[in-house]
Design an enzyme around this catalytic site. Structure first.
Site, mmCIF file in Angstrom:
data_model
loop_
_atom_site.group_PDB
_atom_site.id
_atom_site.type_symbol
_atom_site.label_atom_id
_atom_site.label_comp_id
_atom_site.label_asym_id
_atom_site.label_seq_id
_atom_site.Cartn_x
_atom_site.Cartn_y
_atom_site.Cartn_z
ATOM 1 N N GLN A 1 -4.858 -12.305 -13.203
ATOM 2 C CA GLN A 1 -4.868 -10.784 -14.271
ATOM 3 C C GLN A 1 -3.514 -10.301 -14.407
ATOM 4 O O GLN A 1 -3.226 -9.259 -14.644
ATOM 5 C CB GLN A 1 -5.409 -9.796 -13.214
ATOM 6 C CG GLN A 1 -5.162 -9.475 -11.824
ATOM 7 C CD GLN A 1 -5.423 -7.982 -11.368
ATOM 8 O OE1 GLN A 1 -6.103 -8.128 -10.940
ATOM 9 N NE2 GLN A 1 -4.519 -7.112 -11.144
ATOM 10 N N GLN B 1 -9.875 0.007 -16.293
ATOM 11 C CA GLN B 1 -9.859 -0.810 -15.352
ATOM 12 C C GLN B 1 -11.389 -0.090 -14.341
ATOM 13 O O GLN B 1 -12.515 -0.689 -14.968
ATOM 14 C CB GLN B 1 -8.817 -0.914 -14.118
ATOM 15 C CG GLN B 1 -9.447 -1.637 -13.128
ATOM 16 C CD GLN B 1 -9.171 -2.001 -11.997
ATOM 17 O OE1 GLN B 1 -7.537 -3.006 -12.160
ATOM 18 N NE2 GLN B 1 -8.447 -1.482 -10.569
ATOM 19 N N SER C 1 2.759 4.001 -7.493
ATOM 20 C CA SER C 1 2.388 3.193 -8.304
ATOM 21 C C SER C 1 3.271 1.856 -6.922
ATOM 22 O O SER C 1 4.710 1.953 -6.669
ATOM 23 C CB SER C 1 2.304 2.853 -9.347
ATOM 24 O OG SER C 1 2.361 1.376 -9.812
ATOM 25 N N LYS D 1 -6.028 6.126 -11.747
ATOM 26 C CA LYS D 1 -4.661 5.772 -12.577
ATOM 27 C C LYS D 1 -5.101 4.766 -12.999
ATOM 28 O O LYS D 1 -4.302 4.670 -14.335
ATOM 29 C CB LYS D 1 -3.831 5.295 -10.992
ATOM 30 C CG LYS D 1 -2.733 4.897 -11.233
ATOM 31 C CD LYS D 1 -1.540 5.127 -11.008
ATOM 32 C CE LYS D 1 -0.447 3.698 -11.729
ATOM 33 N NZ LYS D 1 -0.426 2.896 -11.075
ATOM 34 N N GLY E 1 -1.631 6.131 -2.820
ATOM 35 C CA GLY E 1 -2.470 6.075 -3.705
ATOM 36 C C GLY E 1 -4.032 5.458 -2.500
ATOM 37 O O GLY E 1 -4.716 5.561 -2.820
ATOM 38 N N HIS E 2 -3.930 4.000 -2.371
ATOM 39 C CA HIS E 2 -4.453 3.837 -1.808
ATOM 40 C C HIS E 2 -4.716 4.373 -0.773
ATOM 41 O O HIS E 2 -5.965 4.160 -0.236
ATOM 42 C CB HIS E 2 -3.722 1.830 -1.728
ATOM 43 C CG HIS E 2 -3.120 1.288 -2.500
ATOM 44 N ND1 HIS E 2 -1.445 1.294 -2.695
ATOM 45 C CD2 HIS E 2 -3.642 0.634 -3.656
ATOM 46 C CE1 HIS E 2 -1.298 0.411 -3.377
ATOM 47 N NE2 HIS E 2 -2.631 -0.468 -4.336
ATOM 48 N N LEU F 1 0.986 -1.141 0.235
ATOM 49 C CA LEU F 1 0.072 -0.371 -0.214
ATOM 50 C C LEU F 1 0.911 1.543 0.367
ATOM 51 O O LEU F 1 1.735 1.337 0.868
ATOM 52 C CB LEU F 1 -1.232 0.164 1.499
ATOM 53 C CG LEU F 1 -1.990 -1.009 1.303
ATOM 54 C CD1 LEU F 1 -2.708 -1.169 2.815
ATOM 55 C CD2 LEU F 1 -3.121 -1.496 0.129
HETATM 56 P P1 AMP Z 1 -3.251 -2.188 -6.664
HETATM 57 O O1 AMP Z 1 -3.345 -2.317 -5.885
HETATM 58 O O2 AMP Z 1 -2.342 -1.398 -7.844
HETATM 59 O O3 AMP Z 1 -4.404 -2.822 -7.736
HETATM 60 O O4 AMP Z 1 -4.959 -0.411 -6.758
HETATM 61 C C1 AMP Z 1 -4.873 -0.495 -6.170
HETATM 62 C C2 AMP Z 1 -6.750 0.988 -6.200
HETATM 63 O O5 AMP Z 1 -5.730 1.860 -5.997
HETATM 64 C C3 AMP Z 1 -7.143 0.443 -7.935
HETATM 65 O O6 AMP Z 1 -8.532 0.862 -7.492
HETATM 66 C C4 AMP Z 1 -6.275 1.745 -8.223
HETATM 67 O O7 AMP Z 1 -6.710 2.015 -9.777
HETATM 68 C C5 AMP Z 1 -6.140 2.968 -7.056
HETATM 69 N N1 AMP Z 1 -4.668 2.907 -7.257
HETATM 70 C C6 AMP Z 1 -3.355 3.148 -7.608
HETATM 71 N N2 AMP Z 1 -2.536 4.361 -7.011
HETATM 72 C C7 AMP Z 1 -2.735 4.907 -7.379
HETATM 73 C C8 AMP Z 1 -2.927 6.044 -7.600
HETATM 74 N N3 AMP Z 1 -1.516 6.579 -7.419
HETATM 75 N N4 AMP Z 1 -3.680 6.965 -7.186
HETATM 76 C C9 AMP Z 1 -5.177 7.071 -6.716
HETATM 77 N N5 AMP Z 1 -5.437 5.398 -7.324
HETATM 78 C C10 AMP Z 1 -4.555 4.540 -7.253
#
Ligand code: AMP
Length: 278
Positions: free
Chosen positions: A61, A153, A185, A149, A36-37, A33
Site C-alpha cells: 500500500q 479507506q 497518527s 480518520k 486512536g488504535h 500503536l
Molecule cells: P494504521 O495503523 O494507521 O493503518 O491504522 C489502523 C486503524 O486505526 C485504521 O482503521 C485507522 O483508521 C485507525 N486509526 C488511525 N488513527 C486513528 C485515530 N486518530 N482515530 C481513530 N482511528 C484511527
C-alpha cells in the site's frame, strides 16, 4: 496473549474458535500503536469474545516514493500495549509470509478509490483492499474495526465487503485527537515541534468550515476556499480539500448534512489527512 506470525497457524486457530462459537473481532493496524488504535482495540475487546490485533506494515500500500522504509515500528511497545488492554491475539506476520514471490491476484476497487487519496497515491487502495481481504480470510473475524480518520479507506472496505460477500460487520469508530486537536497518527512522530504546531491548522480549518456550514453557508466552493486559506496561511502544501457525499465519495456543490469534508496536506515532508462529517 497469543502471538501468531504464521498466517496458516493463525487461520487454523481462528477456524477452531469459530467452530467453538466464539465471536472474533479484528483490528487491522500497521503498528506503532496510539490512542486512536486503542479506541478500536478497547471496543473489540469489550464487544467480542476474541479480540485480534494485526500488526503489519503492508508494503503493497506504499508507493515507490513513500515512507515504507522509515515507517515507525515498535513491536515491543505494541505488544505491551495489546497485553495491557486485554487483547487475546496479536497477528504479526512477515511480508514474505503474507505475499508469495509470484503472487498475481490483487483486489481493486474501481470507483471510490479514484479520487481524494487515491488520486495522489496510485495503487494505495488496491494494496489496502488486498491486505484487508487476506487478513479477513486469515483471521476469520465476525467484526472488523476501522477508524473514521481514514474515511475513504473505511468506505472502500465497506464496498469490498459488500461486493465480495464477506460475512463481516464493518465498524467505523470516531477520530481520536490529541488535546490540541491534531488527529492521532503514527506519522505524527515525523513532525518537528514547529511542524506539529502548523499541522493544527488542518483540524482547525475543517472545524471552521463545519461552523460556517451551521451558520448557513452551504456552498462547497466557499467552504473549501475558507479551508484552503487557513492551510496556506500556515504554509501547509495542499494535496486536496474536498466535500463529498459520505457514501459515494462524489464531490458535492451544495453541502448537506451527512456530507464529509476531507483534506490532505503535506506539512514539511509528512502527509497528513483529516476529515469531518457534517
Ligand atoms: P494504521 O495503523 O494507521 O493503518 O491504522 C489502523 C486503524 O486505526 C485504521 O482503521 C485507522 O483508521 C485507525 N486509526 C488511525 N488513527 C486513528 C485515530 N486518530 N482515530 C481513530 N482511528 C484511527
Amino acid at each position: 496473549m497469543r502471538i501468531f506470525k504464521d498466517p496458516e497457524t493463525m487461520q487454523c486457530w481462528a477456524l477452531e474458535q469459530r467452530v467453538a462459537g466464539q465471536i472474533i473481532g479484528l483490528v487491522p493496524t500497521m503498528g506503532y500503536l496510539h490512542d486512536g488504535h486503542l479506541s478500536l482495540i478497547k471496543t473489540a475487546t469489550r464487544e467480542c469474545d476474541i479480540a485480534v490485533v494485526s500488526i503489519f506494515v503492508n508494503p503493497t500500500q506504499f508507493g515507490p516514493n513513500e515512507d515504507f522504509g522509515r515507517y515507525p515500528r515498535d513491536s515491543d511497545g505494541d505488544l505491551t500495549m495489546c497485553e495491557e488492554h486485554g487483547v487475546d491475539v496479536v497477528f504479526m506476520p512477515d511480508a514474505d509470509a503474507m505475499y508469495a514471490q509470484d503472487a498475481s491476484v490483487y483486489v481493486m476497487e474501481n470507483r471510490l478509490a479514484r479520487n481524494l487519496c487515491g488520486a495522489s497515491r496510485q495503487n494505495h487502495f488496491s494494496g489496502v483492499c488486498t491486505v484487508v481481504a487476506k487478513l479477513f480470510n486469515i483471521v476469520q473475524p465476525h467484526e472488523a474495526f476501522f477508524g473514521q480518520k481514514d474515511y475513504q479507506q473505511a468506505a472502500i472496505i465497506r464496498r469490498m465487503v459488500c461486493d465480495l460477500n464477506f460475512a463481516i460487520d464493518i465498524r467505523v469508530l470516531p477520530i481520536v485527537r490529541g488535546r490540541d486537536g491534531l488527529a492521532l497518527s503514527s506519522r505524527n512522530i515525523y513532525l518537528s515541534p514547529d511542524e506539529h504546531q502548523r499541522a493544527l491548522a488542518l483540524n482547525r480549518s475543517l472545524q471552521q468550515a463545519y461552523e460556517l456550514f451551521f451558520a448557513g453557508e452551504n456552498r462547497a466552493s466557499v467552504l473549501k476556499q475558507s479551508i484552503r486559506e487557513l492551510l496556506e496561511a500556515e504554509g501547509l502544501k495542499i494535496d486536496y480539500v474536498e466535500i463529498v457525499n459520505g457514501e459515494t465519495l462524489v464531490a458535492v456543490s451544495d453541502v448537506e448534512m451527512g456530507n464529509v469534508i476531507l483534506a490532505a496536506v503535506y506539512c514539511g515532508k509528512t502527509r497528513l489527512i483529516d476529515n469531518c462529517i457534517v
